[in-house]
Write an enzyme that holds these catalytic residues in place. Sequence first.
Site, PDB file in Angstrom:
ATOM      1  N   ASP A  99       0.795  -1.232   0.000  1.00  0.00           N
ATOM      2  CA  ASP A  99       0.000   0.000   0.000  1.00  0.00           C
ATOM      3  C   ASP A  99       0.821   1.273   0.000  1.00  0.00           C
ATOM      4  OD1 ASP A  99       1.113   0.047   2.525  1.00  0.00           O
ATOM      5  OD2 ASP A  99      -0.683  -0.695   3.524  1.00  0.00           O
ATOM      6  N   GLU A 121       0.141  -9.102  -1.244  1.00  0.00           N
ATOM      7  CA  GLU A 121      -0.540  -8.570  -0.050  1.00  0.00           C
ATOM      8  C   GLU A 121      -1.725  -7.679  -0.455  1.00  0.00           C
ATOM      9  OE1 GLU A 121       0.714  -5.674   3.306  1.00  0.00           O
ATOM     10  OE2 GLU A 121       1.703  -7.531   3.853  1.00  0.00           O
ATOM     11  N   GLU A 135      -2.375   4.967   2.893  1.00  0.00           N
ATOM     12  CA  GLU A 135      -2.236   3.550   2.530  1.00  0.00           C
ATOM     13  C   GLU A 135      -3.561   2.899   2.110  1.00  0.00           C
ATOM     14  OE1 GLU A 135      -0.828   4.982   5.173  1.00  0.00           O
ATOM     15  OE2 GLU A 135       1.315   4.777   4.742  1.00  0.00           O
ATOM     16  N   HIS A 211       5.661   5.516  13.173  1.00  0.00           N
ATOM     17  CA  HIS A 211       6.050   6.317  12.007  1.00  0.00           C
ATOM     18  C   HIS A 211       4.880   6.798  11.170  1.00  0.00           C
ATOM     19  CE1 HIS A 211       5.042   3.425   8.852  1.00  0.00           C
ATOM     20  NE2 HIS A 211       5.410   2.501   9.690  1.00  0.00           N
ATOM     21  N   ARG A 213       2.066   8.524   9.145  1.00  0.00           N
ATOM     22  CA  ARG A 213       1.783   9.933   8.853  1.00  0.00           C
ATOM     23  C   ARG A 213       0.597  10.451   9.665  1.00  0.00           C
ATOM     24  NH1 ARG A 213       4.759   9.581   4.137  1.00  0.00           N
ATOM     25  NH2 ARG A 213       5.172  11.530   3.073  1.00  0.00           N
ATOM     26  N   HIS A 244      12.528   5.600  13.315  1.00  0.00           N
ATOM     27  CA  HIS A 244      12.352   5.743  11.865  1.00  0.00           C
ATOM     28  C   HIS A 244      13.069   7.004  11.404  1.00  0.00           C
ATOM     29  CE1 HIS A 244      10.230   6.429   8.066  1.00  0.00           C
ATOM     30  NE2 HIS A 244       9.684   5.226   8.160  1.00  0.00           N
TER      31      HIS A 244
HETATM   32  C1  UD1 Z   1       6.410   5.046   3.953  1.00  0.00           C
HETATM   33  C2  UD1 Z   1       5.051   4.593   3.408  1.00  0.00           C
HETATM   34  C3  UD1 Z   1       4.269   3.862   4.493  1.00  0.00           C
HETATM   35  C4  UD1 Z   1       5.092   2.757   5.112  1.00  0.00           C
HETATM   36  C5  UD1 Z   1       6.430   3.309   5.581  1.00  0.00           C
HETATM   37  C6  UD1 Z   1       7.299   2.195   6.092  1.00  0.00           C
HETATM   38  C7  UD1 Z   1       3.909   5.988   1.750  1.00  0.00           C
HETATM   39  C8  UD1 Z   1       3.089   7.188   1.528  1.00  0.00           C
HETATM   40  N1  UD1 Z   1       4.265   5.746   3.018  1.00  0.00           N
HETATM   41  O1  UD1 Z   1       6.125   6.015   4.953  1.00  0.00           O
HETATM   42  O2  UD1 Z   1       3.105   3.308   3.928  1.00  0.00           O
HETATM   43  O3  UD1 Z   1       4.391   2.249   6.216  1.00  0.00           O
HETATM   44  O4  UD1 Z   1       7.094   3.936   4.478  1.00  0.00           O
HETATM   45  O5  UD1 Z   1       8.342   2.673   6.873  1.00  0.00           O
HETATM   46  O6  UD1 Z   1       4.229   5.270   0.826  1.00  0.00           O
HETATM   47  N2  UD1 Z   1      13.823   8.789   5.335  1.00  0.00           N
HETATM   48  C9  UD1 Z   1      15.202   8.773   5.293  1.00  0.00           C
HETATM   49  N3  UD1 Z   1      15.816   7.575   5.020  1.00  0.00           N
HETATM   50  C10 UD1 Z   1      15.128   6.416   4.834  1.00  0.00           C
HETATM   51  C11 UD1 Z   1      13.722   6.458   4.892  1.00  0.00           C
HETATM   52  C12 UD1 Z   1      13.100   7.654   5.144  1.00  0.00           C
HETATM   53  O7  UD1 Z   1      15.865   9.789   5.466  1.00  0.00           O
HETATM   54  O8  UD1 Z   1      15.751   5.382   4.612  1.00  0.00           O
HETATM   55  C13 UD1 Z   1      13.139  10.084   5.609  1.00  0.00           C
HETATM   56  C14 UD1 Z   1      13.128  11.035   4.391  1.00  0.00           C
HETATM   57  O9  UD1 Z   1      13.321  12.352   4.856  1.00  0.00           O
HETATM   58  C15 UD1 Z   1      11.707  10.896   3.869  1.00  0.00           C
HETATM   59  C16 UD1 Z   1      10.928  10.632   5.146  1.00  0.00           C
HETATM   60  O10 UD1 Z   1      11.782   9.826   5.952  1.00  0.00           O
HETATM   61  O11 UD1 Z   1      11.287  12.052   3.198  1.00  0.00           O
HETATM   62  C17 UD1 Z   1       9.590   9.971   5.011  1.00  0.00           C
HETATM   63  O12 UD1 Z   1       9.654   8.842   4.156  1.00  0.00           O
HETATM   64  P1  UD1 Z   1       8.336   8.402   3.311  1.00  0.00           P
HETATM   65  O13 UD1 Z   1       8.655   7.181   2.541  1.00  0.00           O
HETATM   66  O14 UD1 Z   1       7.821   9.567   2.566  1.00  0.00           O
HETATM   67  O15 UD1 Z   1       7.265   8.128   4.437  1.00  0.00           O
HETATM   68  P2  UD1 Z   1       7.213   6.996   5.543  1.00  0.00           P
HETATM   69  O16 UD1 Z   1       6.574   7.571   6.747  1.00  0.00           O
HETATM   70  O17 UD1 Z   1       8.522   6.339   5.654  1.00  0.00           O
HETATM   71  N1  UDP Z   2      11.917  -3.286  10.793  1.00  0.00           N
HETATM   72  C1  UDP Z   2      13.311  -3.376  10.649  1.00  0.00           C
HETATM   73  N2  UDP Z   2      14.095  -2.581  11.424  1.00  0.00           N
HETATM   74  C2  UDP Z   2      13.589  -1.690  12.321  1.00  0.00           C
HETATM   75  C3  UDP Z   2      12.179  -1.588  12.434  1.00  0.00           C
HETATM   76  C4  UDP Z   2      11.366  -2.395  11.647  1.00  0.00           C
HETATM   77  O1  UDP Z   2      13.806  -4.168   9.865  1.00  0.00           O
HETATM   78  O2  UDP Z   2      14.364  -1.005  12.996  1.00  0.00           O
HETATM   79  C5  UDP Z   2      11.069  -4.132   9.938  1.00  0.00           C
HETATM   80  C6  UDP Z   2      10.034  -4.967  10.653  1.00  0.00           C
HETATM   81  O3  UDP Z   2      10.562  -6.227  10.993  1.00  0.00           O
HETATM   82  C7  UDP Z   2       8.916  -5.068   9.629  1.00  0.00           C
HETATM   83  C8  UDP Z   2       9.045  -3.816   8.805  1.00  0.00           C
HETATM   84  O4  UDP Z   2      10.325  -3.278   9.106  1.00  0.00           O
HETATM   85  O5  UDP Z   2       9.115  -6.174   8.758  1.00  0.00           O
HETATM   86  C9  UDP Z   2       7.969  -2.846   9.164  1.00  0.00           C
HETATM   87  O6  UDP Z   2       8.239  -1.649   8.531  1.00  0.00           O
HETATM   88  P1  UDP Z   2       7.569  -0.288   8.942  1.00  0.00           P
HETATM   89  O7  UDP Z   2       7.073  -0.358  10.333  1.00  0.00           O
HETATM   90  O8  UDP Z   2       8.548   0.767   8.574  1.00  0.00           O
HETATM   91  O9  UDP Z   2       6.378  -0.179   7.901  1.00  0.00           O
HETATM   92  P2  UDP Z   2       4.881  -0.767   7.849  1.00  0.00           P
HETATM   93  O10 UDP Z   2       4.933  -2.232   8.063  1.00  0.00           O
HETATM   94  O11 UDP Z   2       4.101  -0.024   8.886  1.00  0.00           O
HETATM   95  O12 UDP Z   2       4.422  -0.402   6.481  1.00  0.00           O
END
Ligand code: UD1
Ligand code: UDP
Length: 375
Positions: A99, A121, A135, A211, A213, A244
């Site tokens: 999603d 999924e 999502e 994490h 939004r 995160h």
């Molecule tokens: C995204 C997904 C969410 C998922 C989550 C898993 C969307 C809209 N959201 O949300 O569904 O649950 O990932 O974690 O698709 N950033 C870094 N390094 C990284 C990752 C993130 O710096 O490796 C920072 C960046 O500034 C980025 C921000 O985190 O802009 C947010 O990342 P983003 O993918 O937009 O949103 P998530 O909350 O991670």
């Molecule tokens: N996870 C990881 N390292 C961490 C935290 C989470 O590898 O420090 C893994 C966790 O085992 C799970 C996935 O990340 O498989 C969940 O990701 P996240 O919570 O970012 O996203 P969501 O599942 O909510 O989309």
Amino acid sequence: MEKKKIAIVFGTRPEAIKMAPVILELNKHQEKFESCIIVSAQHREMLDQVLKVFDIKPDYDLDIMRQNQTLSDITADVLKGIETIFIDEQPDMVLVHGDTTTSFASALAAYYQKIPVGHVEAGLRTHDIYFPFPEEGNRQLIDTITNLFFVPTETTKENLLQEGKDENRIIVTGNTVIDAIHYTRDSQSKHPALDLMDSKPNQKWILLTSHRRENYGEPMTNIFEAMLEVVNEHSVVEVLLPVHLSPTVQKLAKEILGNHERIHLIEPLEVDVFHQVISKAYLVLTDSGGLQEEAPALDIPVLVLRDKTERPEGLDAGTLRVIGTDKKRVIEEVNELIINKERYKKMSKAINPYGDGLASGRIVRAINTFLNKEE
Ligand code: UD1
Ligand code: UDP
């Protein structure tokens, strides 16, 4: 029989963890399939951590991540970036996961090229497009243009049937996260976080992740402040929070929780280490989707920091409780699980509603059947 080219697209940590077993399975059948791995890198560091654990090397890397990226940034960058790849590569099918906005935009790009979409999924629903946001919207939009639905459970199949989807296109596979756990479970990886937990075996470790939004702002503030109160109330409690990399989460976590000796803020962990951390925890507190699937399989109760879940299977099994983000409620629920041994015992029985770890094999077999029937 001509080899089929399968493009697998993903961009964030959870997609990578759940797609990795599918890629490994496709690679076992190189006589039938050629895989083309495309990452958007919607996440950069957190994606690369997963690629390393599973030893996956992408064929294309769009490298789109920006600080504080908006949903439109992600959608536009993926859509534009992926179009030329699809035109050049002409895959027979595009696989997307779950999603995220990467998944939605790449499914849309595939649809524009009239390439069949396989959705891993598929079928999860809260039926509220603003929860989780974006999502739930992404899932529903992806399933509108999906040709082959890989659903984790019977409940998710039922969701799709109620929307009028063709039963012949729905395959119940289990969740590939269980396949991933089977892959990581023999990991001997060492990490200071594991040493820390081992050094205080009598403490009750709470593993916290947040994490979402829709939890930015007041809800996340409530969660973190509740944690602080719980730790101050119980000297036996220790909190581990792999923060995160979202700047919003980083800032709030440091502000509220950054200065307590029994609250440990650490960098995101590699997934094999993280699975070991879950197993060592007393309790998981999370708004994550994936953790709601993993923790029950690893025997650990989960309090879900959301108002709704699209994963009712864990609720039915009794290992999840959806508690929302009200500060008082969070404190009460955690206290209850610290004090009430009966409730804790009931919630910590190992129940895994997400399959036998063989989901990827079912997915690959179904793709084979689908593509060879379509000709
Ligand atoms: C995204 C997904 C969410 C998922 C989550 C898993 C969307 C809209 N959201 O949300 O569904 O649950 O990932 O974690 O698709 N950033 C870094 N390094 C990284 C990752 C993130 O710096 O490796 C920072 C960046 O500034 C980025 C921000 O985190 O802009 C947010 O990342 P983003 O993918 O937009 O949103 P998530 O909350 O991670
Ligand atoms: N996870 C990881 N390292 C961490 C935290 C989470 O590898 O420090 C893994 C966790 O085992 C799970 C996935 O990340 O498989 C969940 O990701 P996240 O919570 O970012 O996203 P969501 O599942 O909510 O989309």
